[in-house]
Design an enzyme around this catalytic site. Structure first.
Site, PDB file in Angstrom:
ATOM      1  N   HIS A   1       0.825  -1.221   0.000  1.00  0.00           N
ATOM      2  CA  HIS A   1       0.000   0.000   0.000  1.00  0.00           C
ATOM      3  C   HIS A   1       0.855   1.265   0.000  1.00  0.00           C
ATOM      4  O   HIS A   1       0.488   2.276   0.596  1.00  0.00           O
ATOM      5  CB  HIS A   1      -0.946   0.025   1.201  1.00  0.00           C
ATOM      6  CG  HIS A   1      -1.934  -1.101   1.226  1.00  0.00           C
ATOM      7  ND1 HIS A   1      -3.189  -1.022   0.668  1.00  0.00           N
ATOM      8  CD2 HIS A   1      -1.852  -2.360   1.728  1.00  0.00           C
ATOM      9  CE1 HIS A   1      -3.835  -2.158   0.834  1.00  0.00           C
ATOM     10  NE2 HIS A   1      -3.043  -2.999   1.470  1.00  0.00           N
TER      11      HIS A   1
ATOM     12  N   ASN B   1     -10.314  -3.020   2.338  1.00  0.00           N
ATOM     13  CA  ASN B   1      -9.988  -3.039   0.912  1.00  0.00           C
ATOM     14  C   ASN B   1     -11.243  -2.803   0.083  1.00  0.00           C
ATOM     15  O   ASN B   1     -12.354  -2.767   0.625  1.00  0.00           O
ATOM     16  CB  ASN B   1      -9.395  -4.397   0.527  1.00  0.00           C
ATOM     17  CG  ASN B   1      -7.928  -4.537   0.922  1.00  0.00           C
ATOM     18  OD1 ASN B   1      -7.247  -3.546   1.188  1.00  0.00           O
ATOM     19  ND2 ASN B   1      -7.452  -5.767   0.964  1.00  0.00           N
TER      20      ASN B   1
ATOM     21  N   HIS C   1      -4.171   0.850  11.885  1.00  0.00           N
ATOM     22  CA  HIS C   1      -3.953  -0.402  12.604  1.00  0.00           C
ATOM     23  C   HIS C   1      -5.309  -1.032  12.933  1.00  0.00           C
ATOM     24  O   HIS C   1      -6.105  -0.416  13.639  1.00  0.00           O
ATOM     25  CB  HIS C   1      -3.188  -0.090  13.896  1.00  0.00           C
ATOM     26  CG  HIS C   1      -2.832  -1.314  14.705  1.00  0.00           C
ATOM     27  ND1 HIS C   1      -3.096  -2.598  14.295  1.00  0.00           N
ATOM     28  CD2 HIS C   1      -2.234  -1.425  15.907  1.00  0.00           C
ATOM     29  CE1 HIS C   1      -2.681  -3.445  15.206  1.00  0.00           C
ATOM     30  NE2 HIS C   1      -2.148  -2.759  16.199  1.00  0.00           N
TER      31      HIS C   1
ATOM     32  N   TYR D   1       0.855  -4.254  12.288  1.00  0.00           N
ATOM     33  CA  TYR D   1       0.765  -2.832  11.937  1.00  0.00           C
ATOM     34  C   TYR D   1       1.612  -1.936  12.848  1.00  0.00           C
ATOM     35  O   TYR D   1       2.334  -1.069  12.359  1.00  0.00           O
ATOM     36  CB  TYR D   1      -0.705  -2.383  11.887  1.00  0.00           C
ATOM     37  CG  TYR D   1      -1.398  -2.934  10.653  1.00  0.00           C
ATOM     38  CD1 TYR D   1      -1.695  -4.293  10.544  1.00  0.00           C
ATOM     39  CD2 TYR D   1      -1.710  -2.126   9.580  1.00  0.00           C
ATOM     40  CE1 TYR D   1      -2.285  -4.811   9.407  1.00  0.00           C
ATOM     41  CE2 TYR D   1      -2.306  -2.632   8.433  1.00  0.00           C
ATOM     42  CZ  TYR D   1      -2.598  -3.980   8.356  1.00  0.00           C
ATOM     43  OH  TYR D   1      -3.180  -4.493   7.221  1.00  0.00           O
TER      44      TYR D   1
END
Ligand code: HDE
Length: 664
Positions: A69, A142, A333, A356
């Site tokens: 990403h 997503n 996160h 994360y």
């Protein structure tokens, strides 16, 4: 409303006007163009502390890009619940309908580096940070509702397979290469998500017209401690649209920033994109009612079995002031959670809960990244964590420990009844084991369901998507293994792809008859407003000012984005004119095209524009002369969505349908 550039300039002026330039130590600087040297043609001197400070800072201006990403774009906005959901949760942003919760959203591609094009075929990230009055809640999702793998331990393998190959760093921004397809064929759990990625969902037209999904199953907890399983959805009010693959590839070159520019400009214009938050909710008692495991992140909950309840709306209404400070430094996160929401045992989610924070520590240079403005909660932060790289706080007092008496045991913990977070008390028993539940092992039913919910053009695009990507693989064995895998989902799909890429289809698999399904809404079922549709209008340089004005007015009245295109720019008046030329734009950058040609001088140039618009199934409006001029071209003016001799008022009808798939 002033634009972002002017606002930024204004803010800059307020804080800098009349101010002296200084070093970071506050020393006023008298010279900023010449380094200190022994004489005006002599060597530079190390003693020049201003030069060294300026250069050292510059040398460290970049931080590591995200491992996945990396390419992303963000904006600020707000969320408001439509109804009080206290039956399910006590998260206050979902129960108080008067509350407006600030949000920050970052959209991204997964595979490419920070400088890769926007329109590649890939899954898109859709990460939302809610700055709630109970702390930060991140929904790190997503644009595709399922994921490639079931267990977090396989994430490094998946990403190593999809990233550019290590020996040549090719391909950038896409999965059309051997290692990804080898992974696909050897890891059948990836079948379902790959099906989505190869369909139109993998090439969204822009960020505004994408769905978003939390993917995992979470829990909602109410005040009585009762839990429901939940999946989160974002439904775009702008409708759902994708590109044609050929178009996406051209745009990757013509405008690498196509998606970020679309979002930035929509917000600047006040055309704020909106998404409704949807929840699919399953009572705990129904955990085992389905023929799939609801904890499996490679499975959807079919919307016709578990309807999506629309519960609130998010509006993105403010661009960032500084992309680095905000979009680049934002740290999402899935473990940033608030009371009333909790995790489940989905093994992919469980692994994400570790990854994360760990990644932010190296990306953002230490454990204090929560103090960066974009990451700060709106609620106060008090605890006994101290020091570390880039500490921004000057903590006072002796007691950085708990329990203490010296500071009356402050900061103190808060019981759940008064708002303290309490983990859901799920009963867990069993043997420690490294094994996946057998209930995760059906890899083919849902991919079949997905294929079956596609319209014919969408299915054809999916065949083309697989054919392109597999066609790019060098190893025949990789292609063959992948087609064998597709054959387990659909013989029809496997046969068509195999023929396109020159491998065979194993004969031992019967075609599985699929029932028609509405399990996923296909694109066409999403309503889309005309607002925001973009139109290129090719005009003759000598078209009258009144004609241009009439067209411009219709565009403005319908809130369409438009640009006049000709061989030369021409100023008409301040806010409209012929701003683009055949050299500065391209037909792929518009949703539709109008050609108002009178003189033959521009016919040559319009042909390419018309053909590409036609070939990508977009609306095309021609005047009589343009129609005649295109009679020997590949444009068949009798086909759907090619309109001729329309008045400015009637042309917009052509745009109501974004693509005319029934065109030959
Ligand atoms: Fe991520 N993912 N991910 N992911 N993910 C990251 O975190 C990871 C997964 C998603 O705009 C990283 O800050 C693991 C699923 C988004 O800043 C990293 C696993 C979903 C973003 C990471 C997954 C996502 C990330 C890289 C498997 C959809 C961009 C940089 C267990 C539900 C957020 C960073 C942004 C980013 C790890 C799988 C969404 C390395 C280990 C499934 C939208 O921590």
């Amino acid at each position: 409303m002033t634009n972002k550039k002017d606002q930024n300039l204004e803010a800059f002026r307020k804080s800098n006007d009349g101010e002296a330039m200084t070093t970071n130590q506050g020393l006023k600087i008298s010279e900023d163009e010449n380094t200190l040297r022994s004489h005006d043609r002599g060597p530079s001197l190390l003693e020049d502390f201003h030069f060294r400070e300026k250069m050292t800072h510059f040398d460290h201006e970049r931080i590591p890009e995200r491992i996945v990403h990396a390419r992303g774009y963000g904006a600020h906005g707000e969320f408001q619940a439509y109804e009080d959901l206290s039956e399910y949760t006590y998260a206050d942003f979902l129960t108080d309908t008067n509350k407006t919760t600030p949000v920050f959203v970052r959209f991204s591609t997964v595979q490419g580096s920070k400088g890769s094009p926007d329109t590649v075929r890939d899954v898109r990230g859709f990460a939302t940070k809610f700055y709630t009055d109970q702390g930060v809640f991140d929904l790190v999702g997503n644009n595709i509702p399922v994921f490639f793998i079931q267990d977090a331990i396989k994430f490094p393998d998946l990403i190593h397979a999809v990233k550019p190959e290590p020996h040549n760093e090719i391909p950038q921004g896409g999965s059309a290469h051997d290692t990804f397809w080898d992974f696909f064929a050897q890891n059948p759990e990836s079948t379902h998500t790959t099906m989505w990625a190869m369909s139109d969902r993998g090439i969204p037209k822009n960020f505004r017209q994408m769905e978003g999904f939390g993917v995992h199953t979470f829990r909602l907890i109410n005040r009585n401690g009762e839990a429901h399983f939940v999946k989160f959805h974002w439904k775009p009010k702008q409708g759902l649209e994708s590109m044609v693959w050929d178009e996406a590839q051209i745009v990757a070159g013509k405008n690498i920033d196509f998606h970020r520019q679309d979002l930035f400009e929509a917000i600047e214009k006040g055309d704020y994109p909106e998404w409704e938050l949807g929840l699919q909710i399953i009572p705990e008692s129904d955990e085992f009612r389905f023929d799939f495991d609801i904890l499996d992140p490679t499975k959807i909950w079919p919307e016709d079995e578990v309807p999506v309840k629309i519960v609130g709306k998010m509006t993105l209404n403010r661009n960032v002031d500084n992309v680095f400070a905000e979009t680049e430094q934002v740290a999402f996160h899935p473990g940033h959670i608030v009371p009333g929401i909790d995790f489940t045992n989905d093994p992919l989610l469980q692994g994400r809960l570790f990854s994360y924070t760990d990644t932010q520590i190296s990306r953002l240079g230490g454990p204090n990244f929560h103090q960066i403005p974009i990451n700060r909660p709106v609620t106060p932060v008090h605890n006994n964590q101290r020091d570390g790289m880039h500490q921004m706080n000057i903590h006072q007092g002796q007691t950085a420990y708990h329990n203490n008496a010296l500071n009356h045991n402050n900061p103190h913990t808060t019981p759940p009844e008064q708002g303290g977070f309490e983990h859901y008390q799920e009963k867990v028993e069993g043997h420690k084991i490294q094994k996946r539940s057998d209930s995760f092992k059906d890899y083919y039913t849902q991919p079949r369901l997905y294929l079956n919910s596609l319209t014919q053009p969408e299915f054809d695009h999916t065949v083309a998507g697989f054919s392109f990507e597999l066609g790019k693989c060098a190893e025949t064995s990789v292609k063959q293994n992948a087609v064998n895998q597709l054959n387990k989902v659909s013989r029809k799909l496997a046969e068509r792809v195999a023929e396109n890429i020159g491998v065979s289809v194993p004969k031992d698999n019967e075609e599985v008859q699929l029932e028609q399904s509405d399990s996923q809404l296909t694109m066409e079922k999403f309503k889309r407003p005309l607002r925001g549709h973009s139109v290129g209008i090719i005009v003759d340089g000598n078209l009258s000012r009144d004609t241009l004005k009439a067209y411009a007015q219709v565009m403005v009245d319908n809130q369409l984005n438009y640009a006049f295109i000709s061989d030369k720019p021409r100023n008409i008046e301040e806010d409209f004119g012929i701003t683009e030329t055949f050299d500065t734009v391209h037909p792929t950058l518009f949703d539709s095209l109008i050609i108002l040609a009178e003189s033959e001088s521009i016919f040559d140039k319009t042909e390419e524009f018309a053909e590409l618009t036609y070939q990508h199934f977009k609306p095309l409006v021609l005047n009589e002369n343009a129609k005649k001029a295109l009679s020997n071209s590949r444009v068949d003016t009798s086909q759907p969505g090619v309109l001729t001799s329309e008045t400015p008022e009637t042309i917009v009808q052509a745009f109501e349908q974004p693509r005319y798939w029934n065109r030959n």
